[in-house]
Design a protein around this motif. Sequence first.
Motif, short mmCIF file in Angstrom:
data_model
loop_
_atom_site.label_atom_id
_atom_site.label_comp_id
_atom_site.label_asym_id
_atom_site.label_seq_id
_atom_site.Cartn_x
_atom_site.Cartn_y
_atom_site.Cartn_z
N GLN A 51 -52.54 -65.93 98.77
CA GLN A 51 -52.58 -64.30 98.68
C GLN A 51 -51.71 -63.80 97.51
O GLN A 51 -52.17 -62.86 96.59
CB GLN A 51 -51.85 -63.62 99.81
CG GLN A 51 -51.61 -62.05 99.67
CD GLN A 51 -52.81 -61.35 99.95
OE1 GLN A 51 -52.95 -60.71 100.68
NE2 GLN A 51 -53.78 -61.34 98.74
N ALA A 52 -50.83 -64.80 97.12
CA ALA A 52 -50.04 -64.43 95.93
C ALA A 52 -50.99 -64.82 94.57
O ALA A 52 -50.77 -64.16 93.60
CB ALA A 52 -48.76 -65.49 95.81
N LEU A 53 -51.75 -65.94 94.97
CA LEU A 53 -52.75 -66.14 93.66
C LEU A 53 -53.64 -64.88 93.22
O LEU A 53 -53.57 -64.73 92.09
CB LEU A 53 -53.57 -67.29 93.99
CG LEU A 53 -54.37 -67.99 93.25
CD1 LEU A 53 -54.65 -69.47 93.70
CD2 LEU A 53 -55.74 -67.42 93.34
N VAL A 54 -54.17 -64.48 94.35
CA VAL A 54 -55.03 -63.36 94.03
C VAL A 54 -54.45 -62.25 93.67
O VAL A 54 -54.86 -61.32 92.72
CB VAL A 54 -56.07 -63.10 95.30
CG1 VAL A 54 -56.85 -61.88 94.95
CG2 VAL A 54 -56.98 -64.34 95.65
N ALA A 55 -53.24 -61.56 94.30
CA ALA A 55 -52.75 -60.38 93.98
C ALA A 55 -52.16 -60.36 92.57
O ALA A 55 -52.20 -59.45 91.93
CB ALA A 55 -51.76 -60.16 94.83
N THR A 56 -51.48 -61.59 92.16
CA THR A 56 -50.98 -61.61 90.66
C THR A 56 -51.85 -61.58 89.92
O THR A 56 -52.08 -60.61 88.68
CB THR A 56 -50.28 -62.73 90.62
OG1 THR A 56 -48.98 -62.94 91.69
CG2 THR A 56 -49.43 -62.90 89.27
N ALA A 57 -53.06 -62.38 89.88
CA ALA A 57 -54.06 -62.38 88.79
C ALA A 57 -54.85 -61.06 88.91
O ALA A 57 -55.21 -60.76 87.55
CB ALA A 57 -55.05 -63.52 89.24
N ILE A 58 -55.21 -60.51 90.11
CA ILE A 58 -55.98 -59.36 89.73
C ILE A 58 -55.16 -58.22 89.46
O ILE A 58 -55.51 -57.10 88.71
CB ILE A 58 -56.43 -59.07 91.28
CG1 ILE A 58 -57.47 -59.95 91.88
CG2 ILE A 58 -57.22 -57.72 91.46
CD1 ILE A 58 -58.57 -60.31 90.74
N GLY A 59 -53.88 -57.90 89.88
CA GLY A 59 -52.98 -57.08 89.47
C GLY A 59 -52.84 -57.06 87.83
O GLY A 59 -52.73 -55.86 87.35
N LEU A 60 -52.93 -57.98 87.17
CA LEU A 60 -52.98 -58.04 85.75
C LEU A 60 -54.24 -57.67 85.22
O LEU A 60 -54.33 -56.83 84.20
CB LEU A 60 -52.33 -59.47 85.10
CG LEU A 60 -52.54 -59.68 84.00
CD1 LEU A 60 -51.61 -58.96 83.07
CD2 LEU A 60 -52.34 -61.09 83.29
#
Length: 742
Positions: free
Chosen positions: A238-247
């Motif tokens: 979840q952290a992987l997806v949230a951080t990448a997409i958020g940027l």
Amino acid sequence: MTGQAASRGQSDYDKLRRLPWLYGSTVMTAMAVLCTVTAPLTLFAAELGLGEDRIGLLSGIMPFFQALGVLALPLILKFGSRRVAATALSMRYLFLILFLVAPAYAASPDAVFAILLAAMLGFAICRSLAEAALVPWSQEFMPRFVRGRITGRMALIYVPVALGVSWAIQSWLDAQTGLDRFMPVFVVGIVVGLVGALMLLGLRGGHPGEAGQAPRGRLTEPLRDRNFALFLFASALQALVATAIGLFLILFFRERLGLSSGALVLQVALIPVGSAAGNVAAGWFVDRYGTRAIRTALQVGQILLLLALPFLGLQVSGLAWLVPAAFFFFGFLFQAGIAVAHVYMLNVIPPASKEAYTALHYSIDGMTAGLATVAAGYLLVWLGPGETVLFGLGLGNFEVLFVLAACVTAISILAFSRLQEEGALSVREFVGHFTTGNPMKALWGINRYASRTSEDRRRDLAFRFSGLGSPLAKEELIAALRDPSFDVRQEAISALGHIGRHPAVVRALEEVLEYQGLVELRYEALRSLGRLRAIGSAPRVAALLDDAHPMLRASAARALGEMGHAQSLPRIREMLAGDDELDCRLAAASALGKLKDRESLTGLVALYLSQAADIETPVAEPRGKVVLLAITKILRCEEDFAHQWRREEAQPGLAVPGLLLQLGRLPTSASRELRALAAEYDPDKTGAALRVLTRLAPDLDALARPDAQAAARVLRQVGDLRDPHPALVVALGVIALRVLGR
């Protein structure tokens, strides 16, 4: 008193009283981040000429350096979570002063990158120390029973301030030109961040004595915990997806739609708005139903959002609404999902080892998210602006990233749904809460019930919960069983019988059965347990068949019939034959009918005959109808009986001739008489119809079937009645037609 004793002795009231310090610190810190290392930094770096790969590296540093959380464990245990968190949180903003120097080297992208990289390295190291200390400390200053709601309140309080700050940033950036316009934004962020860090000192706990000296191998405990390992895997994805997409969501809209930097900063402000809404909603549900189902629902929404993003383009109408909606739902789904996982971790980790558990979680999440952000940046550069074929579809580089993120999220869902969580609803149960009854009205009623209300209003709300049939209200109804008002408790017990057979509901109703001196409430609980068909409660209910109070004996028999508890048949048969109270015998008749007990037919007919003989006016025979209904249930023609009797009752002489005519068309020894009687039927002379129907007994016996022979015995047993009630004639006609017509 030592610091350790004081912290351990801190009451929930004192924790709640000091929460404003937490809310204030959270708001100020979030504002500082909003002004510095989020959208302003991304746009600042882009205008300085840095490529997407380098921007991804800068943003990926923060989560990557969360690996220091494990290394910071000895420092946290020595100085205490409180001191480390406040100090590191303050120091991290000093490194951001380097942002102010970067424009002087705008002619050299390599020099700019080196300066920004140094600033982010210092910020990331201090941030990792601060958050690695803050997470285990939060287990101390947050009362467990409201952790979800506290998370929601923090997000909600932050929203109006964040919107104001974002609007101010957008106005400033769009009104000015050049790189210097970013400088005031960064300065304000640094100052606000320092204030927020110092506000943490208003909280208690987090002393060095809480954990003592760190023993060797302290980290081996969470590593051996298989459930926690599965949680780490799900959380890291979840952290992987949230951080990448958020940027890269920001850059996606910047490149695909050409939105300005100021407009994007304002749009990004909708992320905390969505986060607040998501955290408030998710926090409320988490405190009631656990985290697994709520997290899964949020992640399913994430997948839908990720798969919808590739379809947003210039040719799509309504972009003025769709782009803000995308940022809002990103905050609602992703930020709330992360918050739910955080609550799960605080609830399941052992307090004695919380520093090791949280440090490991923080580090793994950070390394995964950091590597993912860097990898996502290089992926976008490698794919380039051209079209890539994926799953048979031509997609751009950003679109490929969104599809891959959706696949990773699906894996995270599978992992999180398998976690152990005591007392939590499964995903299926949670979804069932919204597919049963009227969930929206139930939620509105729950909100009203929680406010200050009178006895009449509470009773009315409990009654309405019954009609809504939604299991969402079960906590309020269970709590209402302890209401000082008898009427409220009675309505709540009745309503619990309409919202589903949940373990907590059944346990609460079973407890009511033990009330002494409150016969009406025990009676209502028996009715509800029967309505729920709570077969596990049958032994407790069966014990009341011998109660001294006839109301409880009768209700217990009816409940056992509803449950289908065949083991109680012998005792219910005894009640039918020999109980001193007629109401109990009638209740036994009803139960035996529901249990389809063919052996009780003789006793049921005998009970009917005893009532028919005692009543001078055959029309006044409501008790006899109870028995007739039981008999038709046993012979499996209850619906036909109820339907035909309603017709006969509405228009005397309407249903009986039709039944006689249908029977007369069958090949029986009384066919001619049945047809003749149907043509001349007089509703005031039911004896003639009864005598003709009893002549069908030999035809029924000839079928040599158990149901036919049982029906024949019933016909013979009532054959001596001179003036039968029309309901009996209807019942016999339906029974004969059912058996002979097979």
